[in-house]
Structure formats: structure tokens, C-alpha cells
Design a protein around this motif. Structure first.
Motif, PDB file in Angstrom:
ATOM      1  N   GLY A  82     -14.722   3.143   0.790  1.00  0.00           N
ATOM      2  CA  GLY A  82     -13.673   3.700   1.647  1.00  0.00           C
ATOM      3  C   GLY A  82     -14.205   4.536   2.805  1.00  0.00           C
ATOM      4  N   ASP A 114      -9.066   6.291   3.119  1.00  0.00           N
ATOM      5  CA  ASP A 114      -8.630   5.004   2.547  1.00  0.00           C
ATOM      6  C   ASP A 114      -9.637   4.518   1.503  1.00  0.00           C
ATOM      7  OD1 ASP A 114     -10.690   3.279   3.645  1.00  0.00           O
ATOM      8  OD2 ASP A 114      -9.735   3.581   5.602  1.00  0.00           O
ATOM      9  N   TYR A 144      -7.651  -2.522   7.181  1.00  0.00           N
ATOM     10  CA  TYR A 144      -8.942  -2.827   6.553  1.00  0.00           C
ATOM     11  C   TYR A 144      -8.974  -2.576   5.046  1.00  0.00           C
ATOM     12  CZ  TYR A 144     -10.116  -3.091  11.433  1.00  0.00           C
ATOM     13  OH  TYR A 144     -10.109  -3.439  12.748  1.00  0.00           O
ATOM     14  N   SER A 145      -7.901  -1.935   4.481  1.00  0.00           N
ATOM     15  CA  SER A 145      -7.896  -1.712   3.023  1.00  0.00           C
ATOM     16  C   SER A 145      -7.302  -2.934   2.335  1.00  0.00           C
ATOM     17  CB  SER A 145      -7.040  -0.500   2.662  1.00  0.00           C
ATOM     18  OG  SER A 145      -7.578   0.641   3.245  1.00  0.00           O
ATOM     19  N   PRO A 146      -7.721  -3.192   1.126  1.00  0.00           N
ATOM     20  CA  PRO A 146      -7.161  -4.335   0.403  1.00  0.00           C
ATOM     21  C   PRO A 146      -5.706  -4.068   0.011  1.00  0.00           C
ATOM     22  CG  PRO A 146      -8.651  -3.079  -0.993  1.00  0.00           C
ATOM     23  CD  PRO A 146      -8.710  -2.453   0.355  1.00  0.00           C
ATOM     24  N   GLY A 199     -10.730   1.384   1.465  1.00  0.00           N
ATOM     25  CA  GLY A 199     -11.121   0.084   2.010  1.00  0.00           C
ATOM     26  C   GLY A 199     -12.607  -0.192   1.838  1.00  0.00           C
ATOM     27  N   GLN A 229       0.852  -1.200   0.000  1.00  0.00           N
ATOM     28  CA  GLN A 229       0.000   0.000   0.000  1.00  0.00           C
ATOM     29  C   GLN A 229       0.885   1.246   0.000  1.00  0.00           C
ATOM     30  OE1 GLN A 229      -1.930  -1.128   3.562  1.00  0.00           O
ATOM     31  NE2 GLN A 229      -3.787  -1.849   2.572  1.00  0.00           N
TER      32      GLN A 229
END
Ligand code: ADP
Length: 477
Positions: free
Chosen positions: A454, A396, A371-373, A398, A338
Motif C-alpha cells: 500500500g 490505501d 490502484y487498489s484491488p 494497493g 471499496q
């Protein structure tokens, strides 16, 4: 030793009696004085009238003396207790009432006696009788005489004495009755306090849901009861929160402990290779890590609750702080490929405790990473909000937070998906610590999020004194 009754009822009654007795005494004094003055005025008027009557009755005797003469036989001595003396200006006694016997209305007259208005004065006869005396100068045929007429005042004083006795007799009775009445009234007025005290005694930590019954919320006691009930409400909420917190904390502590125990037990059951033991120890250490983080979070929150945290404020650039926080979580982001970008004005300062606020930002970034991919972009953006405020947004890409969960995300131990988030190490305390850290600096934190689109967490903080907002200079890490 000062006398001070123990209960308010008796104190009120005592004060009431004291005031009442003083007022009654004052009233009796004033009434007696008025009675005396008005009786004496009547008395003086009669006396002056009699002086005139007696003047008309004076007759000169051939021997040079003076006698009283009246056409009415009863009027020779007009009143009982009525004393008359007639003197010649040279000081010889021309007439004296028989009732006076050898008592004198003073000695021979002075040169001025009776010349002016015959205003009465009080004197005592040698036998102690108080008399009211008026003198006047009169001419009996060609002879100038000084006439003295006096009344005994004893009747007047007797009347006054009787009046005083009646008052004195009535006084204690009136005070006694008022005392009983006052006590009964005070008792009735204060009865709700007694009942409130009895009810309040029954309220314990286990019965914090009980409330005082209030008869009339508008009166003073009703207001007191309402305030007390409100306080109980707040106490109950605090107790409930504490109970929930303790229960949640014990639950959170138990889970990693159970995990460590079962991993250990399973490992002990059979002989294992060194690599397998390393694995077991590794997973145990992971749980220990989780426990350590949890203990640290709990400690931070309990310190915050106790108000023991002393802020070490310093003026610092918010963007700089965001950069420091980013460097702490960079490794985690890299693991998930990320990218964290930082944007905004580097010159805008906030006066904050560096470590506490940095931890708040770390928590937001940590969540955004968790929690974000993988491969997502996270943005930390500093934005000016007028002359007095500055914002830091952590954005984010996410999964977002469903709107029904959004009001609770800052609550302690709240997790949207308990099972999954635990896997990532969260106990649901990160955001509550962040909110406390922001609020303790006089700011606030809000969330904007839509499921699948997000999340944006926006911290708003007051600008440091003397720091001004200038057009943003963009930039990214
Ligand atoms: P945790 O330690 O479990 O992350 P937090 O208090 O930080 O606890 O967050 C509370 C819950 O809010 C998380 O369990 C998660 O479900 C949700 N959450 C927080 N931040 C995000 C985010 N950036 N994206 C999606 N969900 C989030």
C-alpha cells in the motif's frame, strides 16, 4: 544638451581625467603658493639684514644731510635693485639712492613709521615696479632719522612666473598622457564585458546549453558572469521542462484522438446494428471523457504555472473537506466495493481555497481507488502535527509504488506502468496538480510506500490562525 559619452570606457576616462586635472591644478596652486611664501621669507630676511647693514653705514654730513659710508668700496650700494631713503622726522629727505632717480618710496614719514618691528610690506613705485619695503628709526650721531630700505620684487615674480609656465606647459601633456593611459586601462578592465556580450549575443533558445567563459570567478565581472550562467541554467531547465511538457501533452492528446478515429473508421466500414453503433459511440464518448479530463488538467497546470490562480481562502475543517472529497469519488469506490473511512479531529481548521484543496484530495482518493484491488479499504486520516501543522493522510492497501519510482510520482506525465494506468484513464498529471495545490497553500506532500504494502500520501498544511489542536476525536464515515 548634456554631453554624455555613449560607452563606459569613455565615461570612465573622462571622469578620471576630470579628477586628475583638478588634483593637478590643486597641487600646482599649493606648490606655487608654498614657493612664493618661502621665496618671500628669504627675501624679507635679506631685507631686514640689509636694514641693519645700512644703519651702520649712515654718516652725518656737515650740511645736516646724511650719506652712506662704507669701508668696503663695493658696499656703497649693497645690492642691485636695493633702494634706500633717509628722512628726518620733520619730513625732509636726507638721502635717496641714485637708482631711485625721481621715484619715491612714499612721501614724508608718519609719526609712527619705523618705531615698531620693521616688518616689510609691499608697495608699488610710481613706475609700476613692485618693491618690498622695511622702515626703521635710527640715530645718526644725535640726529633721529627714518630709514627706508626696499628691494624690487620683480625678480621674485619672474621666478614665480617661470615656475607657473613650466607647470602650465606640463599640465596638458600630463593630462593627455594620463588620458591615453586611463583609456587603455579602462579598455583592458572592461574587455571581459565585451567578450561576455559577444558570447551572450550568440546564445539563443536553441543554444541555451552554452555558457559564458569566465576568466576569474572571484572578481566582480567573474561574479556577474557566474550569475548570468546560473540564470541561463535556470532558463534552460525551464525551457526543457516546457518542451517536455508540450511533447508529453501532445502525445497524451494524440492517443485518445487516434482511438476515436480508428473506432469511427472501423464502424464506418460495414453496416452495423443500432446496438453496435451505440457501443461505438459509447467507446468514443469514453475517449472524449478522457480528453476532457486531460484538457482540464492541462488548463489547471498552465494556470498554476502562469501564477494566475487567486486563492479564495476560507477557514474550513480539514476533515470536513476530506468528507466532501470522499462524497465526490464514492460512486467509483462503490463500483469496486471499496470502503473509504475518515478519521480525525473535526475542529481543526485550515485556511485554504476549498475547491483547489478539495481537488487535491480527490486526486489522492481517486488514485487510491484506481490502484487498489476491489474490496479494499481506504483511509483518510486527519492528524495534528504540533501547534502549527496539520496532516491529512490518504492510506490505501494497493500495490504500493516501487522505491525507484517514488521520487518521480509527482512529476508531470509520470506513470509507473504507462500501459496499465492509461486503461484507468490516468495521464500522470493528478499528483502534480495535487502537489501544486498543496504547495500554493504553504504546505507539502510526501509519500511513504512499499511495493505490495500500500501507499500513504501525507499532506501537511499550516493551521488556520486562531485554530488550536485538541486531542483527536476519532470517527469514521
Ligand atoms: P494518473 O493520472 O496516471 O493516476 P498521477 O499523477 O495521479 O497520474 O499518478 C502518477 C502515477 O503514480 C500513477 O500513474 C501511478 O502509477 C502511481 N500512483 C499514484 N497513486 C498511486 C497509488 N495510490 N497506488 C499505486 N500507484 C499510484
Amino acid at each position: 544638451m548634456r554631453f554624455r559619452p555613449r560607452n563606459v570606457r569613455s565615461r570612465l576616462t573622462l571622469w578620471y581625467l576630470l579628477v586628475l586635472a583638478s588634483l593637478l591644478a590643486l597641487y600646482a596652486g599649493v606648490a606655487s603658493l608654498f614657493l612664493f611664501l618661502s621665496l618671500r621669507e628669504d627675501f624679507d630676511q635679506n631685507l631686514l639684514q640689509d636694514v641693519e647693514t645700512v644703519q651702520g653705514m649712515l654718516t652725518k654730513e656737515p650740511n645736516g644731510g646724511v650719506s652712506l659710508h662704507s669701508s668696503h668700496p663695493d658696499a656703497a650700494e649693497p645690492r642691485i635693485g636695493h633702494f634706500i631713503e633717509v628722512w628726518s622726522p620733520q619730513g625732509s629727505l636726507l638721502y635717496r639712492s641714485a637708482v631711485l632717480q625721481d621715484q619715491k618710496l612714499g612721501g614724508p614719514p608718519g609719526p609712527d613709521e619705523g618705531l615698531h618691528d620693521p616688518s616689510p610690506s609691499t608697495m608699488r613705485l610710481p613706475n609700476g615696479t613692485r618693491v618690498r619695503l622695511a622702515s626703521s628709526v635710527y640715530h645718526v650721531e644725535d640726529q633721529r632719522v627714518v630709514l627706508r630700505v626696499a628691494y624690487s620684487e620683480e625678480g621674485l615674480w619672474r621666478e614665480l612666473g617661470e615656475f607657473g609656465e613650466v607647470l602650465l606647459l606640463g599640465f596638458p601633456i600630463a593630462v593627455l598622457l594620463a588620458g591615453f593611459g586611463g583609456y587603455a586601462l579602462a579598455r583592458k578592465a572592461l574587455a571581459p564585458i565585451d567578450s561576455m556580450a559577444t558570447q551572450a549575443k550568440r546564445i539563443s533558445a536553441e543554444r541555451l546549453g552554452d555558457r559564458l567563459s569566465i576568466e576569474n570567478p572571484e572578481d566582480e565581472l567573474g561574479k556577474l558572469g557566474t550569475v548570468f550562467n546560473d540564470m541561463l541554467g535556470r532558463l534552460q531547465a525551464a525551457f526543457d521542462q516546457l518542451r517536455r511538457f508540450t511533447a508529453d501533452a501532445s502525445h497524451e492528446l494524440r492517443t485518445p484522438l487516434t482511438a476515436i478515429r480508428s473506432v469511427g473508421e472501423v464502424a464506418l466500414q460495414d453496416q452495423r446494428s443500432p446496438a453496435e453503433y451505440r457501443d461505438v459511440i459509447g467507446s468514443m464518448l469514453e475517449e472524449v471523457d478522457r480528453l476532457t479530463r486531460l484538457a482540464e488538467s492541462l488548463l489547471a497546470l498552465s494556470r498554476a504555472d502562469a501564477g494566475h490562480v487567486q486563492l479564495q481562502r476560507e477557514d474550513i475543517s480539514l476533515r470536513q473537506l476530506a468528507r466532501e472529497a470522499t462524497s465526490l469519488v464514492e460512486v467509483l469506490a462503490e463500483e469496486k466495493r471499496q470502503r473509504i473511512d475518515i478519521e480525525g479531529d473535526a475542529d481543526v481548521l485550515v485556511s485554504v481555497d476549498r475547491l483547489i484543496l478539495r481537488q487535491a484530495i480527490v486526486n489522492l482518493l481517486d488514485n487510491a481507488i484506481k490502484y487498489s484491488p476491489p474490496g479494499g479499504r481506504i483511509l483518510a486520516r486527519v492528524k495534528c502535527g504540533g501547534d502549527k501543522q496539520i496532516f491529512l493522510e490518504v492510506i490505501d492497501q494497493g500495490p504500493g509504488i516501487p522505491s525507484e519510482h517514488q521520487p518521480y510520482v509527482f512529476d508531470r506525465f509520470f506513470r509507473v506502468d504507462k500501459a496499465r494506468t492509461r486503461e484507468w484513464g490516468g495521464a500522470g498529471l493528478g499528483l502534480s496538480i495535487t502537489r501544486w495545490a498543496v504547495e500554493v497553500h504553504g504546505g507539502d506532500i510526501t509519500l511513504e510506500s512499499e511495493e505490495g504494502h500500500g501507499s500513504t500520501f501525507r499532506i501537511s498544511l499550516p493551521l488556520a490562525k486562531g485554530s488550536s489542536t485538541s486531542p483527536s476525536k476519532g470517527g469514521s464515515q
